[in-house]
Structures are given as C-alpha cells and as structure tokens.
Design a protein around this motif. Structure first.
Motif, PDB file in Angstrom:
ATOM      1  N   UNK A  30     -19.145   2.915  -3.664  1.00  0.00           N
ATOM      2  CA  UNK A  30     -19.175   3.667  -2.405  1.00  0.00           C
ATOM      3  C   UNK A  30     -18.786   5.127  -2.552  1.00  0.00           C
ATOM      4  N   UNK A  31     -18.198   5.491  -3.676  1.00  0.00           N
ATOM      5  CA  UNK A  31     -17.772   6.876  -3.890  1.00  0.00           C
ATOM      6  C   UNK A  31     -18.922   7.783  -4.335  1.00  0.00           C
ATOM      7  N   UNK A  32     -20.073   7.200  -4.691  1.00  0.00           N
ATOM      8  CA  UNK A  32     -21.221   7.994  -5.100  1.00  0.00           C
ATOM      9  C   UNK A  32     -22.193   8.176  -3.948  1.00  0.00           C
ATOM     10  N   UNK A  33     -22.823   9.336  -3.893  1.00  0.00           N
ATOM     11  CA  UNK A  33     -23.858   9.613  -2.903  1.00  0.00           C
ATOM     12  C   UNK A  33     -24.976   8.584  -3.059  1.00  0.00           C
ATOM     13  N   UNK A  34     -25.375   7.891  -1.987  1.00  0.00           N
ATOM     14  CA  UNK A  34     -26.469   6.915  -2.095  1.00  0.00           C
ATOM     15  C   UNK A  34     -27.736   7.494  -2.709  1.00  0.00           C
ATOM     16  N   UNK A  35     -27.951   8.798  -2.546  1.00  0.00           N
ATOM     17  CA  UNK A  35     -29.134   9.416  -3.133  1.00  0.00           C
ATOM     18  C   UNK A  35     -29.120   9.324  -4.656  1.00  0.00           C
ATOM     19  N   UNK A  36     -27.920   9.249  -5.243  1.00  0.00           N
ATOM     20  CA  UNK A  36     -27.809   9.120  -6.701  1.00  0.00           C
ATOM     21  C   UNK A  36     -28.065   7.698  -7.178  1.00  0.00           C
ATOM     22  N   UNK A  37     -27.977   6.742  -6.259  1.00  0.00           N
ATOM     23  CA  UNK A  37     -28.061   5.323  -6.635  1.00  0.00           C
ATOM     24  C   UNK A  37     -29.414   4.704  -6.351  1.00  0.00           C
ATOM     25  N   UNK A  38     -30.306   5.440  -5.707  1.00  0.00           N
ATOM     26  CA  UNK A  38     -31.643   4.915  -5.468  1.00  0.00           C
ATOM     27  C   UNK A  38     -31.622   3.617  -4.686  1.00  0.00           C
ATOM     28  N   UNK A  39     -32.204   2.572  -5.279  1.00  0.00           N
ATOM     29  CA  UNK A  39     -32.262   1.258  -4.624  1.00  0.00           C
ATOM     30  C   UNK A  39     -30.968   0.471  -4.770  1.00  0.00           C
ATOM     31  N   UNK A  40     -29.949   1.075  -5.360  1.00  0.00           N
ATOM     32  CA  UNK A  40     -28.666   0.408  -5.527  1.00  0.00           C
ATOM     33  C   UNK A  40     -28.214   0.466  -6.965  1.00  0.00           C
ATOM     34  N   UNK A  41     -26.896   0.380  -7.203  1.00  0.00           N
ATOM     35  CA  UNK A  41     -26.394   0.487  -8.582  1.00  0.00           C
ATOM     36  C   UNK A  41     -26.891  -0.606  -9.507  1.00  0.00           C
ATOM     37  N   UNK A  42     -27.231  -1.780  -8.964  1.00  0.00           N
ATOM     38  CA  UNK A  42     -27.737  -2.848  -9.831  1.00  0.00           C
ATOM     39  C   UNK A  42     -29.234  -2.707 -10.113  1.00  0.00           C
ATOM     40  N   UNK A  43     -29.859  -1.666  -9.560  1.00  0.00           N
ATOM     41  CA  UNK A  43     -31.277  -1.401  -9.814  1.00  0.00           C
ATOM     42  C   UNK A  43     -31.493   0.027 -10.310  1.00  0.00           C
ATOM     43  N   UNK A  44     -30.445   0.637 -10.805  1.00  0.00           N
ATOM     44  CA  UNK A  44     -30.494   2.031 -11.206  1.00  0.00           C
ATOM     45  C   UNK A  44     -31.022   2.155 -12.634  1.00  0.00           C
ATOM     46  N   UNK A  45     -32.118   2.888 -12.833  1.00  0.00           N
ATOM     47  CA  UNK A  45     -32.586   3.109 -14.213  1.00  0.00           C
ATOM     48  C   UNK A  45     -31.687   4.098 -14.933  1.00  0.00           C
ATOM     49  N   UNK A  46     -31.176   3.690 -16.073  1.00  0.00           N
ATOM     50  CA  UNK A  46     -30.281   4.522 -16.875  1.00  0.00           C
ATOM     51  C   UNK A  46     -30.790   4.546 -18.307  1.00  0.00           C
ATOM     52  N   UNK A  47     -30.786   5.713 -18.910  1.00  0.00           N
ATOM     53  CA  UNK A  47     -31.219   5.776 -20.304  1.00  0.00           C
ATOM     54  C   UNK A  47     -30.204   5.048 -21.175  1.00  0.00           C
ATOM     55  N   UNK A  48     -30.699   4.059 -21.886  1.00  0.00           N
ATOM     56  CA  UNK A  48     -29.888   3.172 -22.720  1.00  0.00           C
ATOM     57  C   UNK A  48     -28.757   2.520 -21.922  1.00  0.00           C
ATOM     58  N   UNK A  49     -29.008   2.313 -20.622  1.00  0.00           N
ATOM     59  CA  UNK A  49     -28.033   1.696 -19.709  1.00  0.00           C
ATOM     60  C   UNK A  49     -26.772   2.536 -19.573  1.00  0.00           C
ATOM     61  N   UNK A  50     -26.874   3.843 -19.842  1.00  0.00           N
ATOM     62  CA  UNK A  50     -25.696   4.705 -19.810  1.00  0.00           C
ATOM     63  C   UNK A  50     -25.918   5.961 -18.972  1.00  0.00           C
ATOM     64  N   UNK A  51     -26.988   6.696 -19.213  1.00  0.00           N
ATOM     65  CA  UNK A  51     -27.133   8.048 -18.670  1.00  0.00           C
ATOM     66  C   UNK A  51     -28.072   8.092 -17.471  1.00  0.00           C
ATOM     67  N   UNK A  52     -27.595   8.731 -16.383  1.00  0.00           N
ATOM     68  CA  UNK A  52     -28.423   8.925 -15.202  1.00  0.00           C
ATOM     69  C   UNK A  52     -29.596   9.833 -15.567  1.00  0.00           C
ATOM     70  N   UNK A  53     -30.786   9.473 -15.094  1.00  0.00           N
ATOM     71  CA  UNK A  53     -31.976  10.225 -15.477  1.00  0.00           C
ATOM     72  C   UNK A  53     -32.067  11.584 -14.796  1.00  0.00           C
ATOM     73  N   UNK A  54     -31.488  11.710 -13.596  1.00  0.00           N
ATOM     74  CA  UNK A  54     -31.693  12.923 -12.799  1.00  0.00           C
ATOM     75  C   UNK A  54     -30.413  13.687 -12.509  1.00  0.00           C
ATOM     76  N   UNK A  55     -29.297  13.226 -13.008  1.00  0.00           N
ATOM     77  CA  UNK A  55     -28.017  13.891 -12.719  1.00  0.00           C
ATOM     78  C   UNK A  55     -27.259  14.118 -14.018  1.00  0.00           C
ATOM     79  N   UNK A  56     -27.497  15.250 -14.680  1.00  0.00           N
ATOM     80  CA  UNK A  56     -26.769  15.532 -15.923  1.00  0.00           C
ATOM     81  C   UNK A  56     -25.263  15.506 -15.692  1.00  0.00           C
ATOM     82  N   UNK A  57     -24.574  14.910 -16.621  1.00  0.00           N
ATOM     83  CA  UNK A  57     -23.124  14.825 -16.481  1.00  0.00           C
ATOM     84  C   UNK A  57     -22.643  13.568 -15.797  1.00  0.00           C
ATOM     85  N   UNK A  58     -23.553  12.699 -15.376  1.00  0.00           N
ATOM     86  CA  UNK A  58     -23.160  11.425 -14.756  1.00  0.00           C
ATOM     87  C   UNK A  58     -23.564  10.290 -15.689  1.00  0.00           C
ATOM     88  N   UNK A  59     -22.570   9.527 -16.138  1.00  0.00           N
ATOM     89  CA  UNK A  59     -22.821   8.419 -17.058  1.00  0.00           C
ATOM     90  C   UNK A  59     -22.090   7.175 -16.562  1.00  0.00           C
TER      91      UNK A  59
END
Length: 435
Positions: free
Chosen positions: A320-349
């Motif tokens: 709940x502390x993250x902007x929903x816009x950063x989470x897309x369809x939800x944290x359990x459906x968030x595409x992350x590079x190698x399951x670690x790095x946010x694709x569109x928000x540098x500095x968020x892992x």
C-alpha cells in the motif's frame, strides 16, 4: 552512519540479505522494519508474524542457508522457527547490520522525486522522511491473509485464518476442519490430530505430499541434484515416480488426485500427515459445498459437524505504500526484470517478490547481490526492449508450467539461482564494455 543512498523496506531475511549485499558494495543504506525485532515471519510472537509454535523449515538446512553464513553442522536437517530466527539474528550481528535498521518504523509512502525517491515512515517518535537514490522493497508477502469467497449457507462454527494460529491449545477438544493443501494446512491438521476431538482436512484440489526424506536423504537435495542436469519435465517424471514408489499416490490416503504433475505447484512436505491419515486421526474430505450452522456439507455429499474452521488459504500480496500506477495490475502480476528490477521506474527494485519451488534465502541473497552490483555500477542491465522481452519469455514459460497460479512470481529454485549467477556475470561484462 553515512547518509543512506538506499532505503530498504523490511528487515526479514530478504531485507537483511539486501543490507549485507549493499554493505559489501560500500553502499550506505537504511532499512525500515515495522516490527520491534529483526527476522520477519520467523520471529514467533512478533507483530504480523504468522509463525506457530510447531513451525519448522520445509526445506532442508543445506538448501536453505545463506551461502556466506552456513547453518550449524550439528543442527537437525529441518530446524524449527526458534533456530531460524536466531540464525537471522546471528547473521545481522556477524555482518553488522543492526545499525542500519530502524525498528518499529512502518513505511507509509514511497514516492518518486526528480532524481530519486522519498520514503516516509511512522516511528515511535513520529513521522520521518528520507530521500534516497533507490528503494528496495523486501517486505515479504505472507502478512495479509487471503480469505475465501463466502460459501452458501451460514457457518456457526468459529473461524480463523492460519495466520492467527499459534499452537495446538487453540484446537484442543474441538471438532476441527482445516481447509487447504499447503504446508501450513498439513502442519495444523497434524497438530489437530493430537489435540482436537476430531480432525477433518478439506482439499478442493489435489496436491503432491512429499515426505521430508527419500532414499535416506532430505528430499529436496535429490531434486536439486537432478536440476543441475535435466529439464524440469524429465525431473518431474523421475521425481513423481520416486514419490509414488516410496509412499504411493495421494489417492491412496483418501486425498484427491493432483490436477497437475509434480513440480507444477509449490511442494507440500510432510512426514506426519500420511501416517495420521492412515491411522484415521485425520479424515480427508473434498471441497466444501455449503454450511448449515455447525454442519458442513462437502462436494461428495457427506456432512460433518464442526466447531472450528481453520482457513489455510494463503495470502494477498499488498504494497500500500507504493503508488498503484507503479504496480500495474497488482504486485503479484508485476513484470520485473529477473524478478528484481522495475521496468519503468529506475531505482525501484524488489527482493523476495517470488514463489520458489524451494527455499527463499539463497534466492534473496542472489537477488540482493544483483541489486548491489547495479547500484555500485559494476552490473548493467540490457536495454529496455531486451528486459521487456525477457519478462514476456519468462511469463510464457511460467504460465505453461504453473497456469494462472501467480505465474509472474513463480521460479524454479535451482534454475533461477543459476540464472541469477549468469545474469550477474553478463551484466558485469556489459558494464565493462560500457566504460
């Protein structure tokens, strides 16, 4: 402490591994932990912890320990929660991590600034804010119980989620219905079989119940040996044959047949469950059809009277502390590079936002090293198009294997651990070429 460049959300296993990796890379960091102690879910009695008194590892110590902090050789193969919590505390002490942790600080909001991130938290002395270059989310995903959709009828029996289970005294003398097929469900059903007046175990779909030992060894070590040599489909056939040869199919014990092959869901490990079923101390039931006061009707038409329902129905992933816009369809459906790095928000892992076929500690350790290398400039990711393509390929393969059961989060323990090692090496080559 030096001015932090990184904020870490959480000081359980994932958060501590992240602090250790950042410290090794010379990157100052601060971690915010809502509880009053380190260790996350393994600390029995800590606020928000789901640990119960009879909780043990369901992966063997040799496959669970951090690479740079082995578990004691004289420990049993499957240590209890007290040992594991102490192990994490020793890890923090050995590597000097406590100084970086602010206990009893709940992160309320993480927002992007012009060139970084601002983390706002509430602590015992009021609100605090810190501006950092990067944020690592390592808060776990076993804190918000997932309740089932309402069943037809009215249930007059007491109900509780496994998150609120602490010990067999809560079950003593009662007619208990445990609902679920995961490790917690099996543990609680076994506890109930000794303390309750009667124990029913309801499974809507079948699961593979794996004994903790096969061929005289911890069972996860055998699959690990196979994983280094064979594709998962072949491992599946070998492992499934081994399990059915050792203990028979689940239907032998009155459990429903699994809808999926072995290695296509999180493994359920239990030595005691099958024995308690064969002795009649646990009675298997299919899914629930409806409730009628203190009676429950199952999908096969049987009825039973109950006093207590224990819902072992898992957890929701919430941030709940993250902007929903950063989470897309939800944290359990968030595409992350190698399951670690946010694709569109540098500095968020994210460290630990996954569901593994095996242990978590070695994986969060490897993820944390990748994050630290990125922030230290010794690892460079591929370009954005290749990152997105890798996420699509991983999702396609995960969906083929696990269906719609959180495919974005699923990883094969051994395959993923090896992949993270290769990724670290490849990213270092990219970083060297860029200089």
């Amino acid at each position: 402490m030096a001015t932090p460049r990184v904020a870490v959300v959480g000081a359980g296993a994932a958060g501590l591994a992240t602090l250790k990796a950042l410290a090794d890379a010379g990157i100052p960091a601060v971690a915010f932990e809502a509880a009053d102690t380190l260790g996350g879910l393994w600390v029995y009695g800590a606020p928000g912890s789901p640990a119960y008194r009879t909780l043990h590892l369901n992966t063997s110590k040799g496959r669970t320990e951090f690479a740079d902090h082995p578990m004691p050789a004289d420990w049993p193969d499957y240590p209890d929660h007290t040992r594991v919590a102490g192990y994490l505390a020793d890890y923090a002490d050995r590597f000097g991590l406590r100084e970086a942790v602010r206990l009893r600080h709940t992160v309320e909001r993480v927002t992007r600034t012009g060139d970084g991130w601002r983390v706002r938290a509430t602590g015992p002395d009021g609100p605090v804010a810190v501006d950092v270059e990067a944020v690592v989310v390592a808060n776990g995903h076993n804190r918000v119980p997932k309740r089932p959709e309402p069943y037809p009828g009215e249930c007059a029996a007491e109900q509780m989620h496994s998150h609120d289970y602490r010990g067999p005294e809560q079950l003593a003398g009662r007619r208990v219905l445990v609902v679920g097929g995961g490790n917690s469900a099996m543990d609680i059903a076994v506890d109930a079989s000794y303390a309750a007046a009667r124990t029913l175990l309801s499974l809507r779909r079948g699961v593979w119940v794996v004994p903790k030992y096969l061929l005289g060894r911890p069972s996860d070590t055998l699959n690990g040996a196979l994983a280094r040599r064979l594709p998962w489909r072949l491992r599946q056939r070998i492992s499934q044959t081994m399990i059915t040869t050792a203990v028979g199919p689940p239907t032998r014990y009155g459990l429903p047949a699994p809808a999926h092959g072995f290695l296509q869901d999180h493994p359920t490990l239990s030595d005691a469950l099958l024995s308690r079923l064969t002795h009649g101390d646990i009675q298997a039931r299919p899914g629930i059809a409806r409730f009628d006061g203190d009676r429950v009707e199952f999908t096969d038409g049987r009825h039973d009277e109950i006093d207590l329902v224990v819902w072992c129905t898992g957890y929701r992933v919430e941030m709940p502390f993250l902007d929903p816009a950063l989470l897309g369809d939800g944290p359990d459906r968030l595409p992350l590079y190698r399951h670690v790095f946010h694709l569109d928000a540098p500095g968020l892992a994210f460290v630990g936002l996954m569901q593994s076929t095996g242990a978590a500690f070695p994986l969060v350790e490897a993820q944390a090293r990748l994050v630290a290398a990125r922030l230290a400039g010794t690892w460079t990711p591929p370009d954005a198009a290749r990152q997105a393509a890798a996420c699509r390929d991983e999702l396609r393969a995960a969906t083929a294997r696990w269906g719609q059961r959180r495919p974005h989060m699923r990883v094969d323990f051994d395959v993923y651990l090896a992949e993270l090692g290769r990724e670290l090496a490849a990213g270092r080559r990219r970083a060297g070429a860029a200089r």
